[in-house]
Design an enzyme around this catalytic site. Structure first.
Site, mmCIF file in Angstrom:
data_model
loop_
_atom_site.group_PDB
_atom_site.id
_atom_site.type_symbol
_atom_site.label_atom_id
_atom_site.label_comp_id
_atom_site.label_asym_id
_atom_site.label_seq_id
_atom_site.Cartn_x
_atom_site.Cartn_y
_atom_site.Cartn_z
ATOM 1 N N ASP A 79 43.263 35.451 78.193
ATOM 2 C CA ASP A 79 43.378 35.789 77.211
ATOM 3 C C ASP A 79 41.901 34.494 76.591
ATOM 4 O O ASP A 79 41.594 34.155 77.155
ATOM 5 C CB ASP A 79 44.890 34.806 77.179
ATOM 6 N N GLU A 114 51.695 28.999 74.153
ATOM 7 C CA GLU A 114 50.793 27.881 73.358
ATOM 8 C C GLU A 114 51.117 26.418 73.364
ATOM 9 O O GLU A 114 50.289 25.073 73.271
ATOM 10 C CB GLU A 114 50.878 28.460 71.838
ATOM 11 N N ASP A 171 47.089 44.494 72.898
ATOM 12 C CA ASP A 171 48.144 43.774 71.411
ATOM 13 C C ASP A 171 47.171 42.524 70.450
ATOM 14 O O ASP A 171 46.190 42.712 71.171
ATOM 15 C CB ASP A 171 48.803 42.799 72.112
ATOM 16 N N GLU A 172 46.466 43.135 70.008
ATOM 17 C CA GLU A 172 46.304 41.975 68.657
ATOM 18 C C GLU A 172 45.148 41.983 68.650
ATOM 19 O O GLU A 172 43.947 41.345 68.885
ATOM 20 C CB GLU A 172 47.213 40.911 68.816
ATOM 21 N N TRP A 195 54.966 32.861 76.343
ATOM 22 C CA TRP A 195 53.691 32.535 76.684
ATOM 23 C C TRP A 195 54.152 31.024 76.302
ATOM 24 O O TRP A 195 54.980 30.107 75.563
ATOM 25 C CB TRP A 195 53.686 32.801 74.825
ATOM 26 N N HIS A 234 41.267 39.698 72.712
ATOM 27 C CA HIS A 234 41.926 37.782 72.904
ATOM 28 C C HIS A 234 40.771 37.839 74.298
ATOM 29 O O HIS A 234 41.323 37.759 75.375
ATOM 30 C CB HIS A 234 43.621 38.234 73.928
ATOM 31 N N ARG A 247 46.920 30.284 78.269
ATOM 32 C CA ARG A 247 46.880 28.914 77.108
ATOM 33 C C ARG A 247 47.263 27.498 78.401
ATOM 34 O O ARG A 247 46.886 27.058 77.619
ATOM 35 C CB ARG A 247 48.298 29.420 75.953
ATOM 36 N N TRP A 301 57.180 44.854 72.999
ATOM 37 C CA TRP A 301 57.444 43.868 72.170
ATOM 38 C C TRP A 301 57.595 43.079 70.742
ATOM 39 O O TRP A 301 58.176 42.547 70.598
ATOM 40 C CB TRP A 301 56.367 43.067 73.089
ATOM 41 N N TYR A 359 61.362 36.475 73.873
ATOM 42 C CA TYR A 359 60.526 35.635 73.376
ATOM 43 C C TYR A 359 60.973 34.468 73.838
ATOM 44 O O TYR A 359 61.830 33.717 72.969
ATOM 45 C CB TYR A 359 59.688 35.518 72.464
#
Ligand code: ACM
Ligand code: ZN
Length: 502
Positions: A168, A443, A295-296, A441, A232, A139, A366, A392
């Site tokens: 990512d 971002e 993930d995701e 993370w 991702h 990111r 997580w 986190y």
């Protein structure tokens, strides 16, 4: 200074009469049994105004003796004695000696301005084997210099894993020989949020990675690379659109979130890509562990894609989600064939009705503790990093609009109280908990100075949760040690959050 302020708190500390004087320039390191480890003296010398020198003769005044002692049990364990005219560290291995030296380094750094540290006997060993810190370099891209600084700081706090999130949607940072587009196209993104838009990003060269791995190795930190698959994946798809379900066009994302486009589960070419990625990875990273993400992953494209539907039919699957566990199984085997062990985010537990997860897959919990509970109940080893419990560090350190960070709040106290073994776990499950880690993370963390602010001192709190015996932990004791530790962090030029603990 009349107290010892090490973070993480050692397993056992007993303060004795008298003081060792560390304010002059005559402290020497004597380490005949650990000859190759120049770090013992050199690293301390570079961060400390007091001169540390490695010497051959033991009979120098003001000395640190590094002695190999097979009676000290545990590779990371050490005993430390501070007496009026000598400091002695005993360990059975280089790791233990390194940890002992980091405790000495902390004592000397925190003693800034003071010339005396109390005589003390410390007997220390970690509670968990896996004590990690993750940095998202997709990111936002961080320099090699900053990553080395972070690894050094992590090891000063007895952490031993650097989990390197390398890929990512917003940028691919890992060179892969057979897929040059990953770094030529996938590493760069157009900044679309400003009218003067520019292209930002970067990747780590093979030399950069080798330099970081070697630097970490000297500090007994394992570098665990993560390549996030099969979701991702915007950066992959921007370079190789034929690997997506729709064929694109795609671009390297400059927005943040979870995107519909993932790798096409019906296209056999994704396995050729995985082969190439893993071949490059194992060349560069000696780590036993490789993180495969997982993930995701969104399933809407697989649901609509003729190739993915055909794959589901061929495998007699009932839901597109089951395609993920089919892919995960392949990734685990591909790494096993290369002598490595796979780790996945806790979503890998889902959609496993047709393809149960291979037993050697390690699950990183997580979204909460639930993934760790479920995985350990199924016999998987687990690493705890619940975002609900202080792990986190991209969350704001205080509930205040003035603070950097996003999504939620995570106070120092929450990080401190992170407990890798939830009360609901049976002894059999507890035995499968390797440890835990904090994650940053990036971002909204667009500069390494801000990253430091997010990490410190919450990383110190997490380090204590992972190293210190449970009955030796307490937020009041941590709070009492923190002011001296802040002096240490200041001396190491670390930008830190200085607000309330809760
Ligand atoms: C994650 O935070 N998506 C693992
Ligand atoms: Zn598809």
């Amino acid at each position: 200074m009349n107290c010892i302020h090490i973070i993480p708190q050692p397993a056992s500390v007993s303060v004795n009469e008298g003081f060792y004087t560390c304010g002059d320039s005559s402290t020497r390191v004597w380490q005949p049994e650990f000859e190759g480890d120049s770090l013992f003296s050199a690293e301390i010398r570079t961060v400390n105004t007091q001169a540390f020198l490695s010497v051959k003769e033991p009979e120098t005044t003001q000395k640190i003796h590094c002695l190999q002692d097979p009676a000290i049990e545990g590779t990371e364990a050490y005993d430390l004695d501070i007496e009026t005219n000598a400091i002695t560290i005993r360990a059975s291995s280089r790791e233990g000696m390194y940890h002992g030296m980091q405790s000495v380094r902390q004592i000397f750094l925190a003693a800034a301005g003071s010339t005396e540290v109390p005589c003390v006997h410390i007997s220390d060993r970690p509670r968990f084997a896996w004590r990690g810190c993750m940095l998202d370099t997709s990111r936002h891209f961080y320099s090699v210099a900053f990553i080395k600084k972070l690894i050094d700081l992590a090891s000063l706090h007895h952490l031993n894993v650097f989990h390197w999130h390398l890929t990512d949607d917003q940028g691919w940072r890992l060179p892969v020989d057979r897929y040059p587009g990953l770094t030529e196209i996938g590493a760069l993104r157009d900044e679309r949020r400003s009218s003067w838009g520019k292209t930002i990003g970067g990747f780590y060269s093979n030399e950069d990675i080798r330099e970081i791995v070697a630097f970490a190795g000297e500090r007994h930190v394992q570098v665990v690379p993560e390549v996030d698959l099969p979701g991702h994946a915007s950066a992959i798809l921007a370079a190789y659109p034929e690997l997506g379900c729709t064929g694109g066009p795609y671009h390297v994302e400059d927005r943040f979130g979870i995107f519909e486009d993932v790798l096409c589960a019906g296209n056999n070419d994704i396995f050729t890509l995985f082969d190439a990625i893993f071949d490059s990875l194992v060349e560069l990273f000696p780590s036993q562990y490789v993180h495969i993400g997982g993930d995701e992953v969104k399933f809407s494209r697989w649901e609509a894609c003729p190739k993915c539907r055909a794959r589901m039919q061929e495998l007699s699957l009932d839901a597109p989600q089951q395609l993920q566990s089919w892919i995960t199984g392949h990734l685990v085997v591909m790494l096993r064939e290369r002598g490595r062990t796979a780790i996945g985010w806790d979503e890998v537990l889902e959609g496993t009705e047709k393809f149960p997860l291979p037993q050697d897959l390690i699950v990183m919990s997580w979204r909460g503790r639930e993934g760790g509970l479920e995985a350990s109940a199924k016999g998987h080893r687990v690493i705890m990093t619940p975002m609900t419990d202080g792990c986190y560090l991209n969350f704001k350190p205080l509930d205040n609009d003035e603070e950097p960070g996003h999504l939620e709040v995570c106070t120092i106290k929450q990080s401190y109280n992170m407990e890798p073994v939830p009360a609901e776990m049976s002894p059999e499950q507890e035995a499968l908990v390797l440890g835990g880690q904090c994650n940053l993370w990036s971002e909204v963390i667009y500069a390494s100075r801000i990253a430091e602010y997010m990490l410190f001192p919450r990383l110190c709190a997490i380090a204590e949760a992972l190293w210190t015996p449970k009955d030796q932990r307490g937020i009041a004791s941590f709070a009492a040690r923190l002011p001296a530790h802040r002096v240490l962090l200041d001396r190491l030029d670390v930008c830190q959050y200085r607000g309330p603990l809760e």
